[in-house]
Design a protein around this motif. Structure first.
Motif, short mmCIF file in Angstrom:
data_model
loop_
_atom_site.label_atom_id
_atom_site.label_comp_id
_atom_site.label_asym_id
_atom_site.label_seq_id
_atom_site.Cartn_x
_atom_site.Cartn_y
_atom_site.Cartn_z
N ARG A 319 22.11 32.79 -13.63
CA ARG A 319 21.69 34.13 -14.05
C ARG A 319 20.24 34.08 -14.55
N HIS A 339 20.34 44.08 -11.64
CA HIS A 339 21.33 43.21 -11.01
C HIS A 339 22.19 43.98 -10.00
N ARG A 549 29.18 33.56 -6.35
CA ARG A 549 29.10 34.67 -7.30
C ARG A 549 29.31 34.17 -8.73
N GLN A 552 26.30 32.38 -10.19
CA GLN A 552 25.18 33.26 -10.51
C GLN A 552 25.36 34.03 -11.82
N THR A 553 26.49 33.80 -12.49
CA THR A 553 26.69 34.37 -13.82
C THR A 553 26.50 33.33 -14.92
N GLN A 554 26.28 32.07 -14.52
CA GLN A 554 26.18 30.99 -15.50
C GLN A 554 24.77 30.90 -16.08
#
Length: 578
Positions: A319, A339, A549, A552-554
């Motif tokens: 992220r 985003h 996916r 990409q939030t980490q």
């Protein structure tokens, strides 16, 4: 050429199921002059260079063509404007010459001019300073097949790029470079090598090296689809594995002459209507530059540049990487990106030469080639644009191990498959469209992907007009393109088509999930998949998308890597090398 069983005679550059089986037999039965390891742009370029010099050539790739760095670049053929600041004039001149060759002779169907606006923010020094650099760029060769620089007032720049904040610039300079679909270009280089006799085989992993006395005499390979192994004998082996260079060097048992550092570059893809502009952008950042690149109905925005020491096959965007790109591009956009605007994200690893100090590491965009042991050459570094020069240098370095006199490189005279006849077909696009009941726009899109190979593609639909319909959830692509990917372009798995033969995985918000089953069925009919195989291919692809996916939030690389590597490999017998 490649002996009496030349693939050039039998297949004309086709990489399909029949060629794949014969290639396995050829690998185990022939003795080659050169075995190239690695199916990225440098490896495929090296195979083409060697084959067109009259050598017997094999190329093996553990995964898919362009599955590493060569499908995850900024998709530019460019001289490297920023390298002028580093006084790397030779590198820029070389890259501009290569760009010119691609635009005019070697790949006009794949490589296209692209416009960039450089926004000016300083009233005193920036315009003359930048203009001088661009003048040098143009006179080195940058303005042969594309227009030279054009200076714009603030009003002129805003007419070109209305999506910029008015206070983000005091004027601008427009210049041109070139772009290409990197994965498609690399695959076409591989097919061109096969056309000239190279034995090209993917899903074929080097698991060991053969030796005769003190020299390397070939490689042992494993078919990672079914686990078969065979020995491939050669006078010379050329290691073109990019970020895997050091890993393969360890397997060979030879100490390398240089080390390769992996640098992660992340890009995001957003819809074209989110940035109102007639031109791409190049923006300065505190570290380097940020590109906003037109990409059909999208923009590609990137890139980052951070060290990566985790899984080389699946670099993961965090992220933080995405926020970095959004934060920097939003400083100049009147309507900020969020985003929610992002359609796709991809991360790639640049294989940079690692120096012992910061001073030596500034050579990172140059390339290095070395004969690291008798019979073994390694090449690394460089940039996508100069792949052809790198390939020629690699084959030259192997000359000492080859019998007879080595002919000079001629790849500057060898158009890639699909180039010959391309311009005439563009002029005939309306006629072709009427003949095949397609919209002229669709024919032009196909010509820019296949060139004169368009006839091969459309021939597959001669008895199946349904194949000329778009994919249900990815209408930029026709169904016949998925069939052709499996029958002619070497695609063996669903991800090969959705991520590389097409770019569905980054061009649609569903990232290929909504069309996965349809593409699996189209491929499966060519490759003989039963129902269980089709279901498994879809499941593996969906797991890949979910893992990406999640990554990409980490917040950091370690967490992102752990999320990404949780997804299963499509190639079941792929082995971890020691």
């Amino acid at each position: 050429m490649a002996g009496e069983h030349s693939t050039a005679d039998r297949f004309g550059g086709v990489l399909g199921p029949a060629q794949r089986e014969r290639a396995w037999a050829d690998l185990g039965s022939q003795r080659f002059d050169v075995v190239v390891v690695g199916g990225g742009v440098v490896g495929t370029g090296t195979a083409l260079d060697a084959a067109t010099r009259g050598l017997r050539v094999a190329l093996v790739e553990a995964r898919d063509l362009a599955s590493g760095t060569s499908s995850r670049s900024s998709k530019l053929f460019h001289g490297g404007l920023r390298y002028l600041e580093q006084l790397e004039f030779g590198l820029v001149r070389e890259a501009l010459r290569e760009r010119e060759l691609m635009l005019t002779r070697l790949a006009p169907h794949l490589v296209k001019p692209v416009s960039f606006l450089y926004p000016l923010t300083n009233r005193v020094w920036e315009r003359p300073y930048t203009a001088a650099g661009l003048f040098l760029y143009d006179t080195m060769g940058g303005a042969r097949s594309v227009p030279g620089q054009k200076h714009l007032t603030r009003a002129g720049a805003l007419r070109l790029v209305p999506g910029l904040k008015r206070d983000a610039l005091i004027g601008g300079i427009r210049y041109f470079d070139a772009q290409a679909d990197d994965a498609r270009h690399t695959m076409t280089v591989a097919r061109t090598a096969a056309h000239y006799g190279a034995v090209v085989r993917t899903s074929t992993q080097v698991v060991g090296f053969l030796r005769e006395a003190d020299r390397v005499s070939g490689v042992r390979v494993r078919d990672v689809e079914d686990g078969r192994e065979t020995d491939v004998r050669a006078e010379a082996v050329i290691n073109c594995t990019g970020v895997w260079t050091d890993e393969l060097q360890r397997v060979s048992g030879s100490r390398g002459r240089f080390r390769v550092r992996a640098s992660k570059g992340v890009h995001i893809v957003v819809p074209r209507d989110r940035i109102i502009s007639e031109s791409g952008l190049i923006l300065r950042t505190e570290k380097s530059v940020l590109f906003v690149i037109p990409w059909r109905n999208h923009w590609i925005v990137g890139t980052t540049d951070t060290d990566w020491e985790l899984d080389l096959a699946h670099p993961a965007a965090t992220r933080g990487d995405i926020d970095y790109i959004l934060d920097h591009v939003n400083t100049v956009l009147a309507r900020p990106l969020t985003h929610d605007d992002i359609e796709g994200v991809y991360a790639g690893l640049r294989p940079l030469l690692a120096g012992e100090s910061e001073e030596t590491s500034k050579l990172s965009r140059e390339h290095a080639v070395a004969r690291v042991a008798p019979g073994l050459v390694a090449i690394a570094g460089g940039k996508y644009t100069t792949y052809r020069v790198m390939a020629a240098d690699a084959v030259d370095a192997a000359a000492v191990d080859l019998p007879g006199r080595l002919q000079p490189s001629i790849t500057d005279q060898v158009p890639l498959l699909g180039a010959d006849g391309y311009h005439a077909l563009v002029n005939q696009a309306d006629l072709l469209a009427a003949r095949h009941s397609l919209h002229p726009y669709r024919v032009r899109h196909l010509l820019d992907r296949y060139g004169s190979l368009l006839h091969e593609v459309l021939e597959l639909a001669a008895d199946r007009p349904d194949l000329l319909k778009p994919l249900d959830a990815a209408p930029d692509y026709l169904r016949v393109e998925a069939v052709y990917a499996a029958s002619h372009e070497g695609a063996l798995h669903l991800e090969d088509v959705l991520a590389r033969r097409t770019r569905v995985s980054i061009e649609y918000p569903h990232r290929g999930v909504d069309t996965a089953r349809q593409v699996a069925d189209l491929m499966g009919d060519v490759l003989g998949w039963d129902e269980a195989t089709r279901v498994r291919e879809v499941e593996i692809y969906l797991a890949r998308v979910a893992a990406e996916r999640a990554s990409q939030t980490q917040s950091d690389d370690e967490a992102a890597d752990a999320s990404r590597v949780a997804a299963p490999e499509a190639r079941p017998a792929l082995a971890e090398l020691p």
